[in-house]
Design a protein around this motif. Structure first.
Motif, PDB file in Angstrom:
ATOM      1  N   PHE A 196     -27.844 -11.937  53.671  1.00 20.72           N
ATOM      2  CA  PHE A 196     -28.986 -10.555  54.179  1.00 20.72           C
ATOM      3  C   PHE A 196     -28.050  -9.365  53.316  1.00 20.72           C
ATOM      4  CE2 PHE A 196     -25.008 -11.754  57.409  1.00 20.72           C
ATOM      5  CZ  PHE A 196     -24.886 -10.763  57.539  1.00 20.72           C
ATOM      6  N   LEU A 197     -27.293  -9.632  52.546  1.00 18.95           N
ATOM      7  CA  LEU A 197     -26.212  -8.565  51.654  1.00 18.95           C
ATOM      8  C   LEU A 197     -27.095  -7.323  51.721  1.00 18.95           C
ATOM      9  CD1 LEU A 197     -23.400  -6.951  51.090  1.00 18.95           C
ATOM     10  CD2 LEU A 197     -23.348  -8.711  48.960  1.00 18.95           C
ATOM     11  N   ASP A 198     -28.290  -8.119  50.538  1.00 14.67           N
ATOM     12  CA  ASP A 198     -29.404  -6.991  49.955  1.00 14.67           C
ATOM     13  C   ASP A 198     -29.805  -6.569  51.676  1.00 14.67           C
ATOM     14  OD1 ASP A 198     -29.341  -8.088  47.711  1.00 14.67           O
ATOM     15  OD2 ASP A 198     -30.480  -9.429  47.846  1.00 14.67           O
ATOM     16  N   SER A 199     -29.680  -6.811  52.729  1.00 12.42           N
ATOM     17  CA  SER A 199     -30.737  -6.079  53.355  1.00 12.42           C
ATOM     18  C   SER A 199     -30.093  -5.061  54.794  1.00 12.42           C
ATOM     19  CB  SER A 199     -30.990  -7.036  54.944  1.00 12.42           C
ATOM     20  OG  SER A 199     -30.342  -7.440  55.375  1.00 12.42           O
ATOM     21  N   ALA A 200     -28.682  -4.944  53.969  1.00  6.00           N
ATOM     22  CA  ALA A 200     -27.705  -3.895  54.474  1.00  6.00           C
ATOM     23  C   ALA A 200     -28.544  -2.011  53.965  1.00  6.00           C
ATOM     24  CB  ALA A 200     -26.558  -3.761  54.129  1.00  6.00           C
ATOM     25  N   ALA A 201     -28.147  -1.479  54.944  1.00  7.79           N
ATOM     26  CA  ALA A 201     -28.962   0.226  54.822  1.00  7.79           C
ATOM     27  C   ALA A 201     -27.729   0.811  54.067  1.00  7.79           C
ATOM     28  CB  ALA A 201     -29.184   0.858  56.127  1.00  7.79           C
ATOM     29  N   LYS A 202     -28.242   1.857  53.484  1.00  4.05           N
ATOM     30  CA  LYS A 202     -26.742   2.549  53.374  1.00  4.05           C
ATOM     31  C   LYS A 202     -26.455   3.241  54.445  1.00  4.05           C
ATOM     32  CE  LYS A 202     -26.358   6.150  49.329  1.00  4.05           C
ATOM     33  NZ  LYS A 202     -27.138   6.744  48.367  1.00  4.05           N
ATOM     34  N   HIS A 203     -24.623   3.464  54.182  1.00  2.00           N
ATOM     35  CA  HIS A 203     -24.133   4.147  54.609  1.00  2.00           C
ATOM     36  C   HIS A 203     -23.908   6.106  54.965  1.00  2.00           C
ATOM     37  CE1 HIS A 203     -20.749   5.394  57.286  1.00  2.00           C
ATOM     38  NE2 HIS A 203     -20.774   4.380  57.997  1.00  2.00           N
ATOM     39  N   HIS A 204     -23.794   6.408  56.376  1.00  3.65           N
ATOM     40  CA  HIS A 204     -24.338   7.449  56.199  1.00  3.65           C
ATOM     41  C   HIS A 204     -22.848   8.460  55.303  1.00  3.65           C
ATOM     42  CE1 HIS A 204     -21.514   6.997  59.862  1.00  3.65           C
ATOM     43  NE2 HIS A 204     -21.640   8.882  59.279  1.00  3.65           N
ATOM     44  N   ALA A 205     -21.980   7.506  55.113  1.00  6.16           N
ATOM     45  CA  ALA A 205     -21.066   7.817  54.198  1.00  6.16           C
ATOM     46  C   ALA A 205     -20.404   7.810  52.934  1.00  6.16           C
ATOM     47  CB  ALA A 205     -19.981   8.475  54.961  1.00  6.16           C
ATOM     48  N   ASP A 206     -22.305   7.524  52.340  1.00  4.49           N
ATOM     49  CA  ASP A 206     -21.663   7.096  51.076  1.00  4.49           C
ATOM     50  C   ASP A 206     -21.975   7.702  49.851  1.00  4.49           C
ATOM     51  OD1 ASP A 206     -22.192   4.096  51.356  1.00  4.49           O
ATOM     52  OD2 ASP A 206     -24.332   4.104  51.075  1.00  4.49           O
ATOM     53  N   ASP A 207     -22.309   8.983  50.055  1.00  3.30           N
ATOM     54  CA  ASP A 207     -22.470  10.363  49.280  1.00  3.30           C
ATOM     55  C   ASP A 207     -20.361  11.482  49.846  1.00  3.30           C
ATOM     56  OD1 ASP A 207     -24.357   9.390  48.299  1.00  3.30           O
ATOM     57  OD2 ASP A 207     -25.734  10.960  49.443  1.00  3.30           O
ATOM     58  N   SER A 208     -19.528  10.400  50.728  1.00  6.02           N
ATOM     59  CA  SER A 208     -17.990  11.136  51.056  1.00  6.02           C
ATOM     60  C   SER A 208     -17.969  11.452  49.663  1.00  6.02           C
ATOM     61  CB  SER A 208     -18.072  10.804  52.021  1.00  6.02           C
ATOM     62  OG  SER A 208     -17.310   9.139  51.847  1.00  6.02           O
ATOM     63  N   PRO A 209     -16.993  12.000  49.607  1.00  2.43           N
ATOM     64  CA  PRO A 209     -16.135  12.047  48.058  1.00  2.43           C
ATOM     65  C   PRO A 209     -14.805  10.811  47.409  1.00  2.43           C
ATOM     66  CG  PRO A 209     -15.344  14.196  49.400  1.00  2.43           C
ATOM     67  CD  PRO A 209     -16.527  13.685  50.309  1.00  2.43           C
ATOM     68  N   LEU A 210     -14.353  10.302  48.688  1.00  2.00           N
ATOM     69  CA  LEU A 210     -14.222   8.813  48.656  1.00  2.00           C
ATOM     70  C   LEU A 210     -14.207   7.494  48.891  1.00  2.00           C
ATOM     71  CD1 LEU A 210     -10.619  10.551  50.091  1.00  2.00           C
ATOM     72  CD2 LEU A 210     -11.335  10.381  47.577  1.00  2.00           C
ATOM     73  N   ALA A 211     -15.962   7.924  48.314  1.00  2.00           N
ATOM     74  CA  ALA A 211     -16.633   6.840  48.950  1.00  2.00           C
ATOM     75  C   ALA A 211     -16.716   5.675  48.626  1.00  2.00           C
ATOM     76  CB  ALA A 211     -18.417   7.089  49.134  1.00  2.00           C
ATOM     77  N   ASP A 212     -16.198   4.422  48.893  1.00  2.00           N
ATOM     78  CA  ASP A 212     -16.321   2.936  48.163  1.00  2.00           C
ATOM     79  C   ASP A 212     -15.097   2.593  47.289  1.00  2.00           C
ATOM     80  OD1 ASP A 212     -17.346   0.467  47.520  1.00  2.00           O
ATOM     81  OD2 ASP A 212     -17.684   0.903  45.436  1.00  2.00           O
ATOM     82  N   TYR A 213     -13.481   3.431  48.452  1.00  2.00           N
ATOM     83  CA  TYR A 213     -12.301   3.463  47.823  1.00  2.00           C
ATOM     84  C   TYR A 213     -12.652   3.958  45.643  1.00  2.00           C
ATOM     85  CZ  TYR A 213     -11.946   0.686  51.335  1.00  2.00           C
ATOM     86  OH  TYR A 213     -12.100  -0.436  52.500  1.00  2.00           O
ATOM     87  N   HIS A 214     -13.380   5.358  46.324  1.00  2.00           N
ATOM     88  CA  HIS A 214     -13.118   5.795  44.777  1.00  2.00           C
ATOM     89  C   HIS A 214     -13.552   7.142  45.061  1.00  2.00           C
ATOM     90  CE1 HIS A 214     -12.759   2.340  42.279  1.00  2.00           C
ATOM     91  NE2 HIS A 214     -14.064   1.437  42.679  1.00  2.00           N
ATOM     92  N   ALA A 215     -12.641   7.948  44.397  1.00  2.00           N
ATOM     93  CA  ALA A 215     -12.602   9.643  43.857  1.00  2.00           C
ATOM     94  C   ALA A 215     -14.106   9.441  43.393  1.00  2.00           C
ATOM     95  CB  ALA A 215     -11.867  10.361  43.770  1.00  2.00           C
TER      96      ALA A 215
END
Length: 110
Positions: free
Chosen positions: A41-60
């Motif tokens: 069910f990994l593909d059914s995950a919705a996009k998180h509201h903080a995905d567009d933040s400056p440090l999202a996914d442990y990257h600047a």
């Protein structure tokens, strides 16, 4: 060792760990992501509201070099935690000091 030297040494160590050693951290998904992938069910995950933040996914955001981007995100995250934690500590410590110096404070001797 003086307190100031101890604190500066701790800060430098934390920033080195966040900025340099974080690059060598495991690239495998975390536990929840791993289980989601294993159960399908990994593909059914919705996009998180903080995905567009400056440090999202442990990257600047805006830094193309993955090593530099991850290190910068680690350093900024560590500094943020230090500032918030240090600010809370300073505020609580100051409030406790102000409470103990109140001349109208009643002390029960029983």
């Amino acid at each position: 060792m003086k307190l100031r030297t101890f604190l500066i040494t701790g800060l430098v160590a934390a920033l080195l760990m966040a900025g340099v050693a974080s690059y060598y951290a495991s690239s495998h998904p975390d536990g929840l992501e791993f289980v989601a992938g294993e159960t399908g069910f990994l593909d059914s995950a919705a996009k998180h509201h903080a995905d567009d933040s400056p440090l999202a996914d442990y990257h600047a955001k805006g830094v193309d070099d993955p090593r530099l981007s991850g290190g910068l995100a680690g350093v900024l995250g560590a500094l943020t935690v230090l500032l918030i934690g240090g600010g809370l500590f300073w505020t609580i410590r100051r409030r406790d000091r102000d409470d103990s110096s109140d001349p109208h404070q009643h002390v029960d001797s029983h």
